[in-house]
Design an enzyme around this catalytic site. Structure first.
Site, short mmCIF file in Angstrom:
data_model
loop_
_atom_site.label_atom_id
_atom_site.label_comp_id
_atom_site.label_asym_id
_atom_site.label_seq_id
_atom_site.Cartn_x
_atom_site.Cartn_y
_atom_site.Cartn_z
N GLU A 20 0.85 -1.20 0.00
CA GLU A 20 0.00 0.00 0.00
C GLU A 20 0.88 1.24 0.00
OE1 GLU A 20 -3.08 2.20 3.10
OE2 GLU A 20 -2.86 0.02 3.14
N ARG B 274 -11.78 -0.45 -23.78
CA ARG B 274 -12.39 -1.45 -24.66
C ARG B 274 -13.66 -2.04 -24.07
NH1 ARG B 274 -6.96 -4.84 -25.88
NH2 ARG B 274 -6.46 -3.99 -23.83
N GLN B 275 -13.85 -1.89 -22.77
CA GLN B 275 -15.06 -2.39 -22.11
C GLN B 275 -16.06 -1.23 -22.01
OE1 GLN B 275 -14.15 -4.87 -18.56
NE2 GLN B 275 -12.00 -4.50 -19.07
N LYS C 160 -12.82 -8.84 -40.05
CA LYS C 160 -12.47 -10.01 -39.25
C LYS C 160 -13.68 -10.52 -38.48
CE LYS C 160 -11.02 -7.29 -35.23
NZ LYS C 160 -9.91 -6.84 -34.39
N ARG D 268 -14.30 -12.83 -34.94
CA ARG D 268 -13.65 -13.40 -33.78
C ARG D 268 -14.48 -14.55 -33.20
NH1 ARG D 268 -9.34 -10.54 -31.72
NH2 ARG D 268 -9.22 -8.31 -32.16
N ASP E 113 -2.42 -4.71 -29.26
CA ASP E 113 -2.38 -5.48 -28.01
C ASP E 113 -1.51 -6.72 -28.23
OD1 ASP E 113 -2.78 -6.74 -25.60
OD2 ASP E 113 -4.95 -6.66 -25.66
N GLY F 97 -2.13 -9.83 -32.94
CA GLY F 97 -2.69 -10.89 -33.76
C GLY F 97 -3.46 -10.35 -34.95
#
Length: 359
Positions: free
Chosen positions: A89, A145-146, A241, A243, A271, A274
């Site tokens: 901490e 991304r979320q 693409k 997924r 990231d 790929g």
């Protein structure tokens, strides 16, 4: 007065790898701000400091030290301090008054979560110290991304990030190429989304590629590719693409003719690499003369570096919003320092930001 702190507290543990890596991250973030802030000649008075633990490094000595410290060697003896608590901490504090001042906190929020916690604690400390304005400069906005609930029982982390920053006390957010534009609407404070095209386009033009063509590695980046194509006065193609799961591509198709073209693949981040390496291979196999990749945020997780080294790319061009941990002969890093410095200056002086991006 402008008061700039680089949020980099609680850096050190007993593990030497973590020590060196976290210091690299802190110095990487500090370097572009320090170099870029030297351009703030229109501000009559400003202070520029990095605070790490109880140590404050400032002035020209600090700028020179950061330049010499990219290899980290010997710096921890000068700047290092153990965390305050044995369990890891950490506690942050400003070592002088910031009452009534504008505080710019510079911190990307890539993993691990210490980066986010440091920023939140610095914001809270500034609020409790009666700062006039607290501006979070977040070159890479993590968890972006979320941004929606696309399947049951998951969180919308980007919204949570906005709530955390706002609750902590931030009054403005400056970021670069945020993953989804709608995230700006998650905030109830102003958000300035800076475009890395201001950095990339001049570099691409300097390459003098005779048959330039822009491409997007997925359909989601079509708008971005179209924008770059317009600025570069050329056409664009799209790789579509499908997924089967995150970070796993099932199928990819090319839309557009790339034969004998010098193709620039445009994305906001890399990231695992790929998608972009598979898109590059597809474009090369379709007859392109050369293939390059441009991405704002070099996350480079997992086997990304290996994929890039073994890829068909002539060059991968990124910025320093996230510090690189492993160098590569194929990766070329462009500094965001001048752009962020100019944005900070304009925010402080209440000048237009949109004028900055008019070609």
């Amino acid at each position: 007065d402008v008061f700039v702190y680089v949020a980099a507290f609680g850096l050190f543990t007993d593990v030497s790898y973590q020590t060196d890596q976290k210091l690299k991250n802190a110095l990487g973030h500090a370097a572009y701000v320090l170099e870029g802030m030297k351009r703030l000649t229109n501000i009559p008075s400003y202070e520029l400091k990095i605070t790490i633990g109880d140590n404050i490094i400032e002035g020209e000595y600090m700028i020179g030290m950061i330049t010499n410290a990219r290899s980290v060697g010997g710096v921890k003896d000068i700047m290092g301090k153990e965390v305050d608590f044995a369990d890891g901490e950490f506690e942050v504090s400003y070592e002088e008054s910031i009452r009534g001042r504008d505080v710019f906190l510079v911190q990307s929020t890539f993993p691990n979560s210490d980066n986010l916690m440091e920023l939140l604690l610095m914001i809270d400390a500034a609020k409790r110290a009666s700062a006039r304005r607290i501006i979070a400069v977040i070159p890479y906005f993590g968890f972006a991304r979320q941004d929606r609930k696309d399947r049951p029982r998951i969180s919308i982390a980007a919204k949570l990030m906005a709530d955390l920053l706002t609750t902590a006390g931030v009054t403005r957010v400056i970021t670069m190429d945020i993953h989804a534009d709608q995230i700006q609407g998650f905030f109830n404070v102003p958000v300035d989304n800076i475009f890395a095209s201001k950095i990339f386009v001049p570099y691409i033009e300097s390459l003098n590629l005779p048959n330039l063509m822009v491409a997007s590695p997925d359909a989601g980046g079509t708008r971005r590719a179209a924008s770059y194509a317009k600025m570069l006065n050329t056409v664009f193609s799209i790789c579509h693409k499908q997924r089967s799961k995150p970070n796993a591509i099932e199928q990819m198709l090319l839309i557009g003719d790339v034969k004998d073209k010098d193709v620039i693949l445009i994305d906001d981040m890399i990231d695992t690499a790929g998608t972009i390496t598979k898109a590059g291979q597809l474009i090369k196999d379709s007859g392109a003369r050369s293939v390059r990749a441009v991405a704002t945020h070099p996350i480079f997780s997992g086997s990304a570096m290996e994929r890039i080294e073994n890829s068909v790319f002539d060059e991968v061009i990124v910025t320093d919003t996230i510090p690189l941990t492993n160098p590569s002969s194929k990766i070329h890093v462009l500094s965001t320092a001048p752009l962020f410095a100019e944005v900070i200056k304009r925010v402080e002086n209440y000048e237009s930001l949109s004028d900055l991006f008019k070609k």
